[in-house]
Design a protein around this motif. Structure first.
Motif, PDB file in Angstrom:
ATOM      1  N   TYR A   1      44.207  41.951  35.448  1.00  0.00           N
ATOM      2  CA  TYR A   1      43.876  43.205  36.135  1.00  0.00           C
ATOM      3  C   TYR A   1      42.447  43.166  36.674  1.00  0.00           C
ATOM      4  CZ  TYR A   1      43.947  48.267  36.974  1.00  0.00           C
ATOM      5  OH  TYR A   1      43.913  49.501  37.563  1.00  0.00           O
ATOM      6  N   ILE A   2      41.495  42.774  35.830  1.00  0.00           N
ATOM      7  CA  ILE A   2      40.101  42.779  36.286  1.00  0.00           C
ATOM      8  C   ILE A   2      39.870  41.703  37.347  1.00  0.00           C
ATOM      9  CG2 ILE A   2      39.192  43.766  34.158  1.00  0.00           C
ATOM     10  CD1 ILE A   2      38.307  41.009  33.271  1.00  0.00           C
ATOM     11  N   LEU A   3      40.655  40.626  37.304  1.00  0.00           N
ATOM     12  CA  LEU A   3      40.547  39.614  38.357  1.00  0.00           C
ATOM     13  C   LEU A   3      40.908  40.219  39.706  1.00  0.00           C
ATOM     14  CD1 LEU A   3      40.204  36.675  39.322  1.00  0.00           C
ATOM     15  CD2 LEU A   3      42.629  36.312  38.755  1.00  0.00           C
ATOM     16  N   VAL A   4      41.989  40.983  39.763  1.00  0.00           N
ATOM     17  CA  VAL A   4      42.417  41.602  41.022  1.00  0.00           C
ATOM     18  C   VAL A   4      41.440  42.699  41.444  1.00  0.00           C
ATOM     19  CG1 VAL A   4      44.270  42.884  42.163  1.00  0.00           C
ATOM     20  CG2 VAL A   4      44.831  41.061  40.561  1.00  0.00           C
ATOM     21  N   VAL A   5      40.956  43.493  40.494  1.00  0.00           N
ATOM     22  CA  VAL A   5      39.988  44.549  40.818  1.00  0.00           C
ATOM     23  C   VAL A   5      38.714  43.935  41.407  1.00  0.00           C
ATOM     24  CG1 VAL A   5      38.456  46.286  39.804  1.00  0.00           C
ATOM     25  CG2 VAL A   5      40.863  46.218  39.145  1.00  0.00           C
ATOM     26  N   CYS A   6      38.248  42.855  40.802  1.00  0.00           N
ATOM     27  CA  CYS A   6      37.061  42.168  41.330  1.00  0.00           C
ATOM     28  C   CYS A   6      37.340  41.601  42.720  1.00  0.00           C
ATOM     29  CB  CYS A   6      36.631  41.047  40.392  1.00  0.00           C
ATOM     30  SG  CYS A   6      35.935  41.616  38.816  1.00  0.00           S
ATOM     31  N   ALA A   7      38.546  41.072  42.914  1.00  0.00           N
ATOM     32  CA  ALA A   7      38.913  40.542  44.226  1.00  0.00           C
ATOM     33  C   ALA A   7      38.861  41.643  45.280  1.00  0.00           C
ATOM     34  CB  ALA A   7      40.307  39.919  44.167  1.00  0.00           C
ATOM     35  N   HIS A   8      39.388  42.819  44.970  1.00  0.00           N
ATOM     36  CA  HIS A   8      39.372  43.925  45.928  1.00  0.00           C
ATOM     37  C   HIS A   8      37.949  44.363  46.246  1.00  0.00           C
ATOM     38  CE1 HIS A   8      43.790  45.212  44.903  1.00  0.00           C
ATOM     39  NE2 HIS A   8      43.696  44.021  45.462  1.00  0.00           N
ATOM     40  N   GLU A   9      37.089  44.346  45.242  1.00  0.00           N
ATOM     41  CA  GLU A   9      35.680  44.671  45.462  1.00  0.00           C
ATOM     42  C   GLU A   9      35.022  43.627  46.367  1.00  0.00           C
ATOM     43  OE1 GLU A   9      31.810  46.459  44.844  1.00  0.00           O
ATOM     44  OE2 GLU A   9      33.831  47.210  44.459  1.00  0.00           O
ATOM     45  N   LEU A  10      35.325  42.361  46.109  1.00  0.00           N
ATOM     46  CA  LEU A  10      34.706  41.284  46.884  1.00  0.00           C
ATOM     47  C   LEU A  10      35.282  41.166  48.286  1.00  0.00           C
ATOM     48  CD1 LEU A  10      34.537  38.689  43.977  1.00  0.00           C
ATOM     49  CD2 LEU A  10      32.584  39.812  45.065  1.00  0.00           C
ATOM     50  N   TYR A  11      36.538  41.593  48.488  1.00  0.00           N
ATOM     51  CA  TYR A  11      37.094  41.636  49.843  1.00  0.00           C
ATOM     52  C   TYR A  11      36.175  42.452  50.755  1.00  0.00           C
ATOM     53  CZ  TYR A  11      41.726  40.053  48.144  1.00  0.00           C
ATOM     54  OH  TYR A  11      42.765  39.343  47.605  1.00  0.00           O
ATOM     55  N   ARG A  12      35.770  43.620  50.256  1.00  0.00           N
ATOM     56  CA  ARG A  12      34.959  44.528  51.069  1.00  0.00           C
ATOM     57  C   ARG A  12      33.561  43.960  51.293  1.00  0.00           C
ATOM     58  NH1 ARG A  12      37.857  48.098  47.564  1.00  0.00           N
ATOM     59  NH2 ARG A  12      39.262  49.467  48.745  1.00  0.00           N
ATOM     60  N   ARG A  13      32.999  43.374  50.254  1.00  0.00           N
ATOM     61  CA  ARG A  13      31.651  42.830  50.399  1.00  0.00           C
ATOM     62  C   ARG A  13      31.626  41.641  51.355  1.00  0.00           C
ATOM     63  NH1 ARG A  13      29.215  42.421  44.242  1.00  0.00           N
ATOM     64  NH2 ARG A  13      29.773  44.529  43.521  1.00  0.00           N
ATOM     65  N   ALA A  14      32.659  40.805  51.299  1.00  0.00           N
ATOM     66  CA  ALA A  14      32.679  39.582  52.103  1.00  0.00           C
ATOM     67  C   ALA A  14      33.372  39.767  53.440  1.00  0.00           C
ATOM     68  CB  ALA A  14      33.361  38.464  51.316  1.00  0.00           C
ATOM     69  N   GLY A  15      34.034  40.911  53.642  1.00  0.00           N
ATOM     70  CA  GLY A  15      34.762  41.132  54.881  1.00  0.00           C
ATOM     71  C   GLY A  15      36.008  40.279  54.991  1.00  0.00           C
ATOM     72  N   LYS A  16      36.634  39.980  53.843  1.00  0.00           N
ATOM     73  CA  LYS A  16      37.849  39.165  53.829  1.00  0.00           C
ATOM     74  C   LYS A  16      39.049  40.014  53.437  1.00  0.00           C
ATOM     75  CE  LYS A  16      35.443  34.860  52.605  1.00  0.00           C
ATOM     76  NZ  LYS A  16      35.371  33.720  51.648  1.00  0.00           N
ATOM     77  N   THR A  17      40.243  39.525  53.775  1.00  0.00           N
ATOM     78  CA  THR A  17      41.464  40.270  53.456  1.00  0.00           C
ATOM     79  C   THR A  17      42.238  39.654  52.296  1.00  0.00           C
ATOM     80  OG1 THR A  17      42.730  39.000  55.085  1.00  0.00           O
ATOM     81  CG2 THR A  17      41.696  41.035  55.843  1.00  0.00           C
ATOM     82  N   GLN A  18      41.932  38.413  51.943  1.00  0.00           N
ATOM     83  CA  GLN A  18      42.596  37.778  50.809  1.00  0.00           C
ATOM     84  C   GLN A  18      41.768  36.587  50.332  1.00  0.00           C
ATOM     85  OE1 GLN A  18      45.762  35.817  53.935  1.00  0.00           O
ATOM     86  NE2 GLN A  18      46.501  36.382  51.939  1.00  0.00           N
ATOM     87  N   MET A  19      41.883  36.293  49.055  1.00  0.00           N
ATOM     88  CA  MET A  19      41.179  35.166  48.457  1.00  0.00           C
ATOM     89  C   MET A  19      42.009  34.614  47.305  1.00  0.00           C
ATOM     90  SD  MET A  19      37.083  36.087  48.279  1.00  0.00           S
ATOM     91  CE  MET A  19      37.237  37.776  47.687  1.00  0.00           C
ATOM     92  N   SER A  20      41.847  33.333  47.074  1.00  0.00           N
ATOM     93  CA  SER A  20      42.487  32.723  45.909  1.00  0.00           C
ATOM     94  C   SER A  20      41.646  33.010  44.672  1.00  0.00           C
ATOM     95  CB  SER A  20      42.621  31.212  46.116  1.00  0.00           C
ATOM     96  OG  SER A  20      41.335  30.614  46.149  1.00  0.00           O
ATOM     97  N   PHE A  21      42.188  32.664  43.510  1.00  0.00           N
ATOM     98  CA  PHE A  21      41.459  32.822  42.242  1.00  0.00           C
ATOM     99  C   PHE A  21      40.123  32.085  42.314  1.00  0.00           C
ATOM    100  CE2 PHE A  21      42.106  32.274  37.329  1.00  0.00           C
ATOM    101  CZ  PHE A  21      40.869  32.869  37.114  1.00  0.00           C
ATOM    102  N   ALA A  22      40.161  30.841  42.803  1.00  0.00           N
ATOM    103  CA  ALA A  22      38.937  30.043  42.885  1.00  0.00           C
ATOM    104  C   ALA A  22      37.926  30.658  43.851  1.00  0.00           C
ATOM    105  CB  ALA A  22      39.270  28.619  43.313  1.00  0.00           C
ATOM    106  N   GLU A  23      38.421  31.194  44.957  1.00  0.00           N
ATOM    107  CA  GLU A  23      37.521  31.821  45.930  1.00  0.00           C
ATOM    108  C   GLU A  23      36.902  33.100  45.390  1.00  0.00           C
ATOM    109  OE1 GLU A  23      39.624  30.287  50.081  1.00  0.00           O
ATOM    110  OE2 GLU A  23      40.327  32.112  49.100  1.00  0.00           O
ATOM    111  N   VAL A  24      37.657  33.827  44.566  1.00  0.00           N
ATOM    112  CA  VAL A  24      37.098  35.023  43.922  1.00  0.00           C
ATOM    113  C   VAL A  24      35.945  34.627  43.005  1.00  0.00           C
ATOM    114  CG1 VAL A  24      37.573  36.900  42.294  1.00  0.00           C
ATOM    115  CG2 VAL A  24      39.245  36.343  44.058  1.00  0.00           C
ATOM    116  N   ALA A  25      36.143  33.555  42.221  1.00  0.00           N
ATOM    117  CA  ALA A  25      35.075  33.078  41.341  1.00  0.00           C
ATOM    118  C   ALA A  25      33.850  32.646  42.145  1.00  0.00           C
ATOM    119  CB  ALA A  25      35.581  31.914  40.490  1.00  0.00           C
ATOM    120  N   GLU A  26      34.081  31.945  43.245  1.00  0.00           N
ATOM    121  CA  GLU A  26      32.979  31.487  44.093  1.00  0.00           C
ATOM    122  C   GLU A  26      32.244  32.666  44.728  1.00  0.00           C
ATOM    123  OE1 GLU A  26      32.265  28.483  47.897  1.00  0.00           O
ATOM    124  OE2 GLU A  26      34.186  29.513  47.648  1.00  0.00           O
TER     125      GLU A  26
END
Length: 468
Positions: A109-134
């Motif tokens: 759950y927190i992985l997906v929540v962090c991904a959604h937060e980082l989508y907005r910061r990075a201007g991206k629409t999707q990321m892999s697990f590894a890209e979220v960590a990066e």
């Protein structure tokens, strides 16, 4: 003029900007000065909606996503739940299963929540697990930024190795379940390597399924077969149940961590979380109290508890590593269970292998721009060949996969999502009394226990294997 004060030319666009930019009520040579802070840019960036901007060629519905999630979590590990309850006791097994499920679900759950937060910061629409960590490290505090590429490679290697070896393990499990029935009717033991080799072509064809949307029917078939197989198994488990008083309600403290390790490796599916979310037509539906993730994992947890409880209650100290081996071998329904499990695992192979394909293709696609489709199919064929070849060479691969899983799942499945959450929300704090820090420390302790006792159990299996 200070460093953060920007002069804005007096033209039409400047007059429009005056509505939004904060003035400091001063001017130099007739030019109004504005104070623009980093937070203002960040706030503006939050106007970007990654969910509306997401453009998918084959979007996956919430129901298909739920189907995939159930199949990823309801794997062959569920058949080991009676053994987990044997190590924990009837009542303690229920609580330990719920605890492990909550922790694993929370990490996803927190992985997906962090991904959604980082989508907005990075201007991206999707990321892999590894890209979220990066991305978390790259856009996190200064001390985390140098570790961006290291975090990405750690996740990529951990997930790829775990799932690739798991797929080799799956080919062995399919062959073992088929042999369980063949040996009885043929009257002699069929060489398991021959059965594994015969699976090569069907597995290659399954690996050719292009995307998750077209894998959904296979996941549905797998769920139906697993459901029927578990239904037949439950029939045997609830027949001639001994009194509950005959079974220990709480097991030994020394064996409880083994129960936790078995349950965690059975229920963990962190590797498929981001691929599933990335292909959803409405990714915001993945999280939330009644989101796809919580719906799927709640159902999975209930099934795990029921099978573990009644399996251990029925067979007690005679409970084996897989409850299907406790079923009467001469009974036709029991034989049907093994065939159904084999079909379910075969269909699951496509979903688990997709995780490896996604990682491998993203690493080479920039070098295959001339003939991308041909390159994809060649890559898929080669990967399945290697996967099956490993299983043929070492059909006793399962304990080794357990050892790899103990290492990778405890780190990638638990520790890494916690680290991503801490880094992503470093500037926003960790809640009243830093409760998130306390929560994350507990998860790290569970990860350490899972690693120690999961490795111990796997090493013991390997030693026993070579003593025979």
């Amino acid at each position: 003029m200070t460093e953060n004060e920007k002069p804005v030319p007096q033209n039409g666009s400047a007059q429009e900007l005056e509505t939004f930019l904060p003035k400091d009520n001063s001017s130099v040579n007739g030019v109004t000065k504005y104070k623009i802070k980093g937070s203002d840019f960040e706030a503006a960036n939050y106007e970007f909606d990654p969910f509306k901007a997401r453009d998918l060629e084959h979007p996956v519905s919430n129901m298909d996503t739920l189907t995939h999630l159930l199949k990823a979590s309801l794997g062959t590990g569920i058949l080991s739940m009676p053994a987990a309850f044997k190590s924990a006791g009837l009542v303690m097994g229920i609580f330990s299963t719920i605890l492990v499920s909550v922790i694993c679900t929370h990490c996803s759950y927190i992985l997906v929540v962090c991904a959604h937060e980082l989508y907005r910061r990075a201007g991206k629409t999707q990321m892999s697990f590894a890209e979220v960590a990066e991305e978390a490290c790259r856009r996190g505090p200064k001390w985390a930024q140098p570790f961006a590429l290291t975090a990405k490679h750690l996740v990529l290697i951990g997930i790829f190795v775990t799932y690739f070896f798991t797929c080799s393990c799956y080919s062995v499990i399919i062959a073992m379940n088929i042999n369980y029935v063949l040996d009885y009717y043929l009257g002699y033991n069929v060489n398991i390597r021959i059965v594994i080799a015969l699976l090569l072509i069907p597995l290659i064809l399954l690996a050719y399924v292009p995307n998750l949307k077209y894998l959904a029917p296979f996941s549905m078939v797998a769920n139906v077969c697993m459901g029927i197989g578990l239904g037949i198994t439950f029939y045997y488990l609830v027949t001639d149940i001994p009194p509950i008083n005959d079974m220990p309600l709480v097991g030994s403290v020394t064996t409880l961590p083994i129960s936790v390790a078995i349950t965690m490796f059975a229920i963990e599916a962190i590797g498929v979380v981001m691929p599933l979310e990335n292909h959803m037509a409405s990714p915001q539906s993945f999280t939330g109290l009644c989101g796809v993730l919580n719906q799927g994992m709640s159902f999975v947890t209930l099934i795990y508890i029921l099978l573990g409880f009644f399996g251990y209650l029925r067979y007690g100290d005679s409970t084996l590593g897989s409850v299907t081996y406790n079923l009467p071998r001469t009974a036709t329904p029991a034989q049907a269970v093994n065939i159904l499990i084999a079909i379910a695992v075969f269909c699951t192979f496509g979903l688990q292998f997709y995780v490896c394909l996604d990682i491998a293709w993203n690493s080479i696609k920039d070098k295959c721009t001339k003939h991308p489709n041909v390159s994809q199919y060649v890559m898929r064929t080669v990967m399945v060949l290697v996967c099956v070849a490993k299983a043929i060479a070492v059909p006793t691969i399962i304990p080794f996969v357990g050892l790899i899983g103990a290492f990778c799942f405890s780190i990638v499945g638990l520790a890494v999502p916690v680290a991503i959450e801490v880094i992503t929300f470093w500037d926003k704090g960790f809640g009243p009394y830093n409760w998130k820090i306390v929560k994350n420390v507990i998860i790290i302790l569970v990860a350490i226990l899972a690693f120690i006792f999961g490795s111990k159990s796997a090493i013991e299996d390997i030693v026993n294997l070579y003593r025979k």
